[in-house]
Structures are given as C-alpha cells and as structure tokens.
Design an enzyme around this catalytic site. Structure first.
Site, PDB file in Angstrom:
ATOM      1  N   PRO A  43       0.820  -1.217   0.000  1.00 20.01           N
ATOM      2  CA  PRO A  43       0.000   0.000   0.000  1.00 20.01           C
ATOM      3  C   PRO A  43       0.851   1.263   0.000  1.00 20.01           C
ATOM      4  O   PRO A  43       0.517   2.251  -0.671  1.00 20.01           O
ATOM      5  CB  PRO A  43      -0.815  -0.125   1.305  1.00 20.01           C
ATOM      6  CG  PRO A  43      -0.743  -1.565   1.685  1.00 20.01           C
ATOM      7  CD  PRO A  43       0.564  -2.065   1.182  1.00 20.01           C
ATOM      8  N   ASP A 248      61.116  -5.689  10.614  1.00 27.81           N
ATOM      9  CA  ASP A 248      61.886  -4.920  11.586  1.00 27.81           C
ATOM     10  C   ASP A 248      61.750  -5.520  12.978  1.00 27.81           C
ATOM     11  O   ASP A 248      60.796  -6.261  13.274  1.00 27.81           O
ATOM     12  CB  ASP A 248      61.400  -3.466  11.622  1.00 27.81           C
ATOM     13  CG  ASP A 248      61.829  -2.688  10.388  1.00 27.81           C
ATOM     14  OD1 ASP A 248      62.672  -3.198   9.638  1.00 27.81           O
ATOM     15  OD2 ASP A 248      61.299  -1.582  10.175  1.00 27.81           O
ATOM     16  N   LYS A 270      66.926  -3.055  13.052  1.00 30.34           N
ATOM     17  CA  LYS A 270      68.042  -2.143  13.329  1.00 30.34           C
ATOM     18  C   LYS A 270      67.687  -1.368  14.591  1.00 30.34           C
ATOM     19  O   LYS A 270      66.579  -0.880  14.750  1.00 30.34           O
ATOM     20  CB  LYS A 270      68.260  -1.175  12.161  1.00 30.34           C
ATOM     21  CG  LYS A 270      68.626  -1.883  10.862  1.00 30.34           C
ATOM     22  CD  LYS A 270      69.148  -0.924   9.815  1.00 30.34           C
ATOM     23  CE  LYS A 270      68.128   0.097   9.380  1.00 30.34           C
ATOM     24  NZ  LYS A 270      67.001  -0.504   8.667  1.00 30.34           N
ATOM     25  N   GLY A 301      57.742  -1.259  10.964  1.00 29.08           N
ATOM     26  CA  GLY A 301      56.918  -0.629  11.979  1.00 29.08           C
ATOM     27  C   GLY A 301      56.469   0.746  11.522  1.00 29.08           C
ATOM     28  O   GLY A 301      57.193   1.455  10.828  1.00 29.08           O
ATOM     29  N   ASP A 303      54.967   3.497   9.310  1.00 24.24           N
ATOM     30  CA  ASP A 303      54.745   3.686   7.877  1.00 24.24           C
ATOM     31  C   ASP A 303      56.089   3.662   7.156  1.00 24.24           C
ATOM     32  O   ASP A 303      57.063   4.264   7.637  1.00 24.24           O
ATOM     33  CB  ASP A 303      54.041   5.019   7.628  1.00 24.24           C
ATOM     34  CG  ASP A 303      53.802   5.275   6.150  1.00 24.24           C
ATOM     35  OD1 ASP A 303      52.742   4.869   5.656  1.00 24.24           O
ATOM     36  OD2 ASP A 303      54.684   5.863   5.498  1.00 24.24           O
ATOM     37  N   THR A 331      51.389   5.661  11.025  1.00 21.33           N
ATOM     38  CA  THR A 331      52.680   6.021  11.598  1.00 21.33           C
ATOM     39  C   THR A 331      52.579   6.260  13.105  1.00 21.33           C
ATOM     40  O   THR A 331      51.504   6.560  13.643  1.00 21.33           O
ATOM     41  CB  THR A 331      53.252   7.261  10.883  1.00 21.33           C
ATOM     42  OG1 THR A 331      54.608   7.449  11.301  1.00 21.33           O
ATOM     43  CG2 THR A 331      52.439   8.510  11.192  1.00 21.33           C
ATOM     44  N   ALA A 332      53.712   6.132  13.781  1.00 18.77           N
ATOM     45  CA  ALA A 332      53.725   6.167  15.251  1.00 18.77           C
ATOM     46  C   ALA A 332      53.163   7.464  15.811  1.00 18.77           C
ATOM     47  O   ALA A 332      52.478   7.454  16.837  1.00 18.77           O
ATOM     48  CB  ALA A 332      55.148   5.951  15.753  1.00 18.77           C
ATOM     49  N   MET A 383      62.314   8.100  17.768  1.00 27.01           N
ATOM     50  CA  MET A 383      63.624   7.505  18.077  1.00 27.01           C
ATOM     51  C   MET A 383      64.526   8.459  18.836  1.00 27.01           C
ATOM     52  O   MET A 383      65.718   8.580  18.542  1.00 27.01           O
ATOM     53  CB  MET A 383      64.312   7.051  16.777  1.00 27.01           C
ATOM     54  CG  MET A 383      63.506   6.005  16.019  1.00 27.01           C
ATOM     55  SD  MET A 383      64.219   5.561  14.417  1.00 27.01           S
ATOM     56  CE  MET A 383      63.813   7.007  13.428  1.00 27.01           C
ATOM     57  N   GLY A 412      53.533   2.455  22.365  1.00 26.68           N
ATOM     58  CA  GLY A 412      52.207   2.955  22.017  1.00 26.68           C
ATOM     59  C   GLY A 412      51.337   1.939  21.299  1.00 26.68           C
ATOM     60  O   GLY A 412      51.799   1.227  20.419  1.00 26.68           O
TER      61      GLY A 412
END
Length: 490
Positions: A43, A248, A270, A301, A303, A331-332, A383, A412
C-alpha cells in the site's frame, strides 16, 4: 548438504517483492544489482522505493497482496510484518512451483538469500540455510578482509584470455600453473595499482612466452605501531600472500602471527648502536628473494615513508628492475598520540604538527631549532630516547618555554603502553626517573597536557599534573624571560 547452492540469472526476469518497508528495500536493492525486473507490491512505499518507481527502475502494485500478482514471477520475496500473509504467499508460491523467500522464516522459504561478497564477475555467497544468518555475515566480513577489491578486474583480464589459455595450455596441470602465475604475479600487481591496460599487455606477454617464468616482487608494508587491529586490509592481504617476510625488530609478534603460516620470516631489525642487518644487507635480501621468484613483504613498523627508509628501498628496487608496491601504515605519531588521548592538532592550542627524528647527535645539527621552538605547534619526535637531554637544552635555548607540556608514549598501542608526562624543563629527568625505553615517541606542545583528561587506553599517564593549556596562551615560569635573554646573549 542441506541446500543446493545455485546462482540464478535474473536479468530482465520478473521478480515480485511483497512489502514496502526497509527490509523490502534491501531485498529490492540486491535484485536491482542482479538486473531483475522488479515489481513491489504494498500500500505504501519507503522513500527509496518510491524514488526507484519514479525513476522507472521498479514497478509498483498499490494495495494488499492478490494471488494474480504471482502470475509472471520467477521469484517471490515476502518482506512484510504479517505472518499470516507470509504463510499465504508461501503456500500459493509452492502451488505454482515458484521459489519464495520469506524474510526471517527459514521453514516457509524455498530459497535463501546468502551473505554476498561481490567482486564481479566473481561472487562468493555464504548461507547457513536460514539457521544462523549472523554467523554467515561474520564469515562474510572475515572474507572481505582477505579478498582485494581488484579481484574482479583481475578475473576480467583472465576471462578475455580464457579460450586462448586453454589452447596454449591444454594440459590441466600446465594450465593451473599459468593461472597461479597470472593471479599472483606481476599481472595481479599491475591490476592492484590501477594499471589495467598494462596488466592486460603483461598477461598477453605471459601467454605468448614459452614458459611462465617465476617473477618475484616486493611489497613495502607499514605494520603500524604494534596493535594488529590497526593493520590495513591491504597489509593483511599482502601478509597472507607473502613467501618471505623481512621484518623490523619493532614489528609486534601479534602482527607477524597474522601472516601466512608457511612464509619464511627473517628479522632485519636495526636498533641504535646495534645494527643486526645493514641497509645494504636488507637490499641484498630483497633482491635475492625477488629474483628467485618469491613474493617478498618488507614489513616495517609504522609507515614505510615516515623515517622508514622506504624511499631508499624503492630506489634500489627500481634500479634493479624489481616490481614493487607500497602499503601505507599508521605512523607512530598518529597512533601513539591517539592511544594516549592527545590530539596532534587542536583549534585552540596547535595549528600545525612537525614530525622529526633525533636518534643521534649528528641529526641535531640538521634541525631548524628556531622554527621548532615556536609556540602553538606540536612536535612528534621519533627515536629520540637517548638524546632527550640535548633535545631539551636546544629547544629551551632557542626560546621554547620550559613549562611546555610533553608526553612520552612508550610501546604505544600495545598492552604494555606507558605514558609519562611533564614539562620540557624536566623532560630528561622524568624519562630517567621512569626508565623510559625504546620504542617511545615524544610529543611536545600544549596539546600534550590533554593526555591526563583524554586518556582512554591502558594505564593512566604517569603525571606531574601540568596545568591544562589555556586557549591561545603559553605560560612560562618566573624568571624564564631573563634566563632566555641571558642564553641568547651568551
């Protein structure tokens, strides 16, 4: 097998949908995608159904259901909230040998609408026979993450060559090897990068060659900061396609666990002062495995293009003729700030953000310290744990207030995440007191003071209780201006 799986060609074939609400709308939308000639009987229609009627995409029978509505239908969908009407439609459809789907009523349905993954011309359907539809949907969601959206285009490339492939490779084993090469090699990589014409040409070349020689490739994949839930879908697919993974040190075990089980894993981590594998060694490994015909994932790790030497690795691969692609990661700076409850930009406190690295003393000499010392901006420092004291001294010497808030985010996004907060004048001391270790990201700026109030993940910040920033204002301790003037004149 409870149900016989069947894919129906409904193009230009009449289908009846009884009902005019949101459920009928969803069913009609799928049927439209299949090219069916749809009549909706009800309807009143939902706004979307009414719009399709106006556009001429579907027909409308106004009013309540009548048996003659079934006269030309190949399929019927009952999608009302009237159980008695559903029973009647099911019985009348069965008497006419018309397949009917009664929504949310498996017993009255002679066909079921599956959960669908559409990669046309590839279609994957999952059905529980109406017994566990939510489970079917969950399986569909899992499979969606594994099947790249370029799969349909790749299948189209193969369809164009199908007859010639059968002529070129009449033996099933040889034909299967050719298809494996087609779907996992350079052709698939070109399709994923949107280079369909080049992919078609490469497929033609492959078909014309005497043998489908193994062709390796490298994918640079950003693994994010550690939480496996932050991987992109493309990253997950790359991990499941990899023959070799060069990863890594900071890539989490949880991320590696998502990779293909039989992939070879090689740590090439590294760390400041402890280089397990030189960059030249990583280049050599990528080249060795790609030339052996393997699909290599270079897993980084964060990007690959943010302090990850991704550009250097692409230059090397290009120089040696190795096909490659890049899968960005979170990215971090973005991830650690988010997991610490710190907005990198804020209308009241920071209109810009700078990403920088300070892993050695030599890198300090290349930084624009006067620019970094300006207020109302956020610094995200990668770093930098071993150089915090020098970083602190340089910033203050160039005019950054000693009262500027900071947050050190250790590990993080991982379960063991710690956030240490304080002010720039005590940065190195606070890091030493709390024994902050790598991996840790420094966030410096007025926004860092928001960590205490906006934190949501892990343990609360280890705080010196800095005063939250006032919009447009930066406080300096008493005597700071005189101290800075003396430094500048020194």
């Amino acid at each position: 097998m409870k149900l016989y799986p069947l894919f129906a060609d409904l193009h230009e074939r009449p289908v009846l949908v009884v009902g005019g609400g949101s459920v009928a709308e969803r069913k009609a939308a799928m049927l439209l995608d299949a090219g069916a000639r749809i009549t909706v009987g009800a309807p009143v229609l939902s706004p979307a159904l009414q719009a399709w009627v106006v556009a001429g995409q579907i027909a409308h029978r106004a009013g309540t259901f009548e048996p003659h509505w079934l006269d030309e239908a190949w399929l019927v969908v009952a999608a009302t909230d009237d159980a008695g009407l559903h029973q009647r439609i099911a019985e009348l459809s069965a008497a006419r040998r018309i397949f009917v789907n009664v929504v949310d009523d498996a017993a009255r349905s002679s066909f079921h609408v599956p959960a669908v993954i559409d990669r046309a011309p590839i279609t994957i359907a999952i059905s529980s026979g109406g017994d566990a539809p939510m489970f079917a949907r969950l399986l569909r969601e899992r499979l969606e993450t594994l099947l790249d959206h370029s799969l349909g285009t790749l299948a189209t490339v193969a369809v164009k060559l199908r007859k010639r492939i059968r002529l070129r490779h009449p033996q099933p084993a040889a034909r299967r090897r050719f298809y494996e090469q087609l779907f996992a090699g350079r052709v698939a990589g070109l399709v994923r990068r949107g280079r369909v014409d080049e992919a078609q040409a490469e497929a033609e070349r492959l078909l014309a060659s005497d043998a489908a020689a193994a062709s390796g490739s490298v994918v640079l994949v950003g693994a994010g900061p550690g939480d496996p839930g932050l991987l992109t879908l493309r990253a997950l697919r790359a991990l499941n396609e990899a023959d070799v993974i060069l990863h890594d040190r900071l890539v989490s075990a949880e991320v590696l666990a998502l990779a293909r089980r039989d992939a070879e894993r090689i740590e090439v981590g590294k760390q400041a002062g402890h280089h397990h594998t030189t960059q030249e060694g990583i280049h050599a490994l990528m080249l060795e495995h790609a030339r052996a015909g393997r699909r290599v994932v270079r897993l980084k790790g964060g990007d690959p293009f943010v302090f990850g030497r991704g550009g250097e690795e692409l230059e090397f691969l290009r120089g040696h003729g190795i096909p490659y692609e890049v899968v960005p990661g979170i990215t971090a700076a973005v991830a650690c700030a988010a997991y610490a409850g710190i907005p990198l930009t804020h209308r009241d406190h920071a209109q810009s953000v700078r990403l920088l690295t300070a892993h050695c003393k030599a890198s300090h000499d290349t930084l624009d310290w006067p620019a970094l010392a300006r207020e109302r901006q956020t610094l995200a420092v990668y770093m930098g744990v071993s150089q915090l004291e020098a970083f602190q001294q340089r910033l203050i010497a160039h005019g950054r207030a000693a009262s500027t808030p900071f947050a050190l985010v250790e590990n993080g996004s991982r379960p063991e995440q710690r956030v240490v907060t304080g002010t720039l004048g005590r940065l190195a001391r606070r890091a030493a007191e709390q024994a902050v270790k790598s991996p840790a990201l420094l966030i410096l700026g007025e926004v860092a003071a928001l960590a205490g109030s906006l934190a949501w993940f892990g343990a609360p910040p280890l705080d010196e209780a800095p005063t939250p920033p006032r919009p447009g204002c930066v406080d300096r301790p008493a005597g700071a201006d005189r101290l800075l003037a003396a430094i500048h004149h020194a």
